[in-house]
Write a protein that holds these residues in place. Sequence first.
Motif, PDB file in Angstrom:
ATOM      1  N   GLN A 195       0.827  -1.208   0.000  1.00  0.00           N
ATOM      2  CA  GLN A 195       0.000   0.000   0.000  1.00  0.00           C
ATOM      3  C   GLN A 195       0.866   1.264   0.000  1.00  0.00           C
ATOM      4  O   GLN A 195       0.517   2.270  -0.631  1.00  0.00           O
ATOM      5  CB  GLN A 195      -0.928   0.009   1.222  1.00  0.00           C
ATOM      6  CG  GLN A 195      -2.021  -1.059   1.199  1.00  0.00           C
ATOM      7  CD  GLN A 195      -1.495  -2.464   1.468  1.00  0.00           C
ATOM      8  OE1 GLN A 195      -0.446  -2.628   2.105  1.00  0.00           O
ATOM      9  NE2 GLN A 195      -2.219  -3.468   0.993  1.00  0.00           N
ATOM     10  N   ASP A 238       1.982   1.759  -3.592  1.00  0.00           N
ATOM     11  CA  ASP A 238       0.895   2.289  -4.416  1.00  0.00           C
ATOM     12  C   ASP A 238       0.670   3.777  -4.138  1.00  0.00           C
ATOM     13  O   ASP A 238       0.486   4.574  -5.063  1.00  0.00           O
ATOM     14  CB  ASP A 238      -0.400   1.520  -4.143  1.00  0.00           C
ATOM     15  CG  ASP A 238      -0.342   0.089  -4.654  1.00  0.00           C
ATOM     16  OD1 ASP A 238       0.477  -0.183  -5.556  1.00  0.00           O
ATOM     17  OD2 ASP A 238      -1.106  -0.753  -4.143  1.00  0.00           O
ATOM     18  N   ARG A 293       1.098   6.896  -6.772  1.00  0.00           N
ATOM     19  CA  ARG A 293       0.011   7.836  -7.056  1.00  0.00           C
ATOM     20  C   ARG A 293       0.428   9.275  -6.753  1.00  0.00           C
ATOM     21  O   ARG A 293       0.009  10.210  -7.444  1.00  0.00           O
ATOM     22  CB  ARG A 293      -1.234   7.445  -6.259  1.00  0.00           C
ATOM     23  CG  ARG A 293      -1.979   6.269  -6.882  1.00  0.00           C
ATOM     24  CD  ARG A 293      -3.156   5.797  -6.037  1.00  0.00           C
ATOM     25  NE  ARG A 293      -4.029   4.917  -6.798  1.00  0.00           N
ATOM     26  CZ  ARG A 293      -3.760   3.643  -7.078  1.00  0.00           C
ATOM     27  NH1 ARG A 293      -2.635   3.106  -6.638  1.00  0.00           N
ATOM     28  NH2 ARG A 293      -4.599   2.915  -7.791  1.00  0.00           N
ATOM     29  N   TYR A 346       1.024   4.542 -15.429  1.00  0.00           N
ATOM     30  CA  TYR A 346       1.956   3.545 -14.910  1.00  0.00           C
ATOM     31  C   TYR A 346       2.420   2.605 -16.021  1.00  0.00           C
ATOM     32  O   TYR A 346       3.602   2.232 -16.083  1.00  0.00           O
ATOM     33  CB  TYR A 346       1.304   2.754 -13.780  1.00  0.00           C
ATOM     34  CG  TYR A 346       2.238   1.768 -13.126  1.00  0.00           C
ATOM     35  CD1 TYR A 346       3.351   2.205 -12.415  1.00  0.00           C
ATOM     36  CD2 TYR A 346       2.016   0.396 -13.229  1.00  0.00           C
ATOM     37  CE1 TYR A 346       4.218   1.300 -11.816  1.00  0.00           C
ATOM     38  CE2 TYR A 346       2.878  -0.511 -12.635  1.00  0.00           C
ATOM     39  CZ  TYR A 346       3.975  -0.053 -11.929  1.00  0.00           C
ATOM     40  OH  TYR A 346       4.836  -0.951 -11.351  1.00  0.00           O
ATOM     41  N   ARG A 375       8.674  -1.603  -8.978  1.00  0.00           N
ATOM     42  CA  ARG A 375       8.162  -1.456  -7.616  1.00  0.00           C
ATOM     43  C   ARG A 375       9.279  -1.645  -6.585  1.00  0.00           C
ATOM     44  O   ARG A 375       9.246  -1.043  -5.507  1.00  0.00           O
ATOM     45  CB  ARG A 375       7.019  -2.444  -7.369  1.00  0.00           C
ATOM     46  CG  ARG A 375       5.744  -2.091  -8.133  1.00  0.00           C
ATOM     47  CD  ARG A 375       4.663  -3.150  -7.934  1.00  0.00           C
ATOM     48  NE  ARG A 375       4.130  -3.137  -6.583  1.00  0.00           N
ATOM     49  CZ  ARG A 375       3.129  -2.366  -6.165  1.00  0.00           C
ATOM     50  NH1 ARG A 375       2.553  -1.500  -6.996  1.00  0.00           N
ATOM     51  NH2 ARG A 375       2.693  -2.433  -4.926  1.00  0.00           N
TER      52      ARG A 375
END
Length: 345
Positions: A109, A112, A116, A139, A154
């Motif tokens: 999380q 992410d 964002r 993305y 990531r």
Amino acid sequence: MSQTKKNETTSASPRPKSGDSQNRRTAIILAGVVLVLILAIVGIIGYPIYVAPFRRTIITVDNVTIRMDYFLKRIKLSGSDPIGMITQLTNDQIVKLGAPQYGISVTPQDIDQNLRSIFQGQSGNASGTPSEPEFKEWYRQRINESGLSDAEYRDIITIEIFRSRLQGYLADIMPKSAEHVHLYVITVATQKEAENIRARWAAGANFTDLAKELSLDTAAGQNGGELGWFPKGGVLTSQIEFQAFELSTGNVSEPLPMISEEQQSDGSTAPTIVGYNLLLVTERANRELDANALQVLRSKVVDDWISTQRENYNIKWQGLHNGFDSETYAWIKYQMAKGQPKSTQ
């Protein structure tokens, strides 16, 4: 009668000989064997050249390994020199492995949310909430442009978050005071000039008067060579800091060469002496760090921490044959010049 003729005609047709059929089967089998041998030879010759080098492990930090194909991707993405990239990736793994000992963690999380935030900043919509399709398209483009897989991208974000949180933690526990020296300097062009000035000081001349008269650093020279108070820990360059804190109070250092990376005619850079300093320490004391020193030390607190942690990890830099040598360096530069190959999986 007609049936008899038909039978005679049929019986008169030549039958394939069993030997011919066997020969054809043998020829097909031999052709297949030859084809397999050719492919095997091509594979044996091509694998060490076109596949194996990209699968070689180039960095090992404890049980974490980084392959050459990923290493090449990262160089292409950042434009870094191979030595700079191998150092960066090693340090990244030290951060990733070491930060959790301070209770620092990164969740999916967190990744992410970070992505964002990057998207919002780049889209110019810092206050609004981007739609999911917009974010996914952004993305997707980032992944395509980077040449990295989703997991690889990531992982980079994960390490960035670890580093940021580690920096905050280390900055909070960093001492707010340190040993300081009150530093003066005279800067000249040649070693001979520096030696002559030091001889004049040794004969009784005042250092501040000499600085006003002879220092090429006009700003400091107008103040008698005074630079101010400096803490130990990295605000000064490593060379000057070492000399300043080794120097006894009231003494003037030997001529200290000023080293700069100067560009050469072939486009490369090389360390070059661009002048000489004479240092004078008039006082030393333990003092609180001022705002400027705090900012500088906080900005490098992670790098300082990494330098103390390296010995705690089993770190290996490997290359094509005998470690990360000149041959490996040249091969990497060649791969970058011709374009990065795709991952070999």
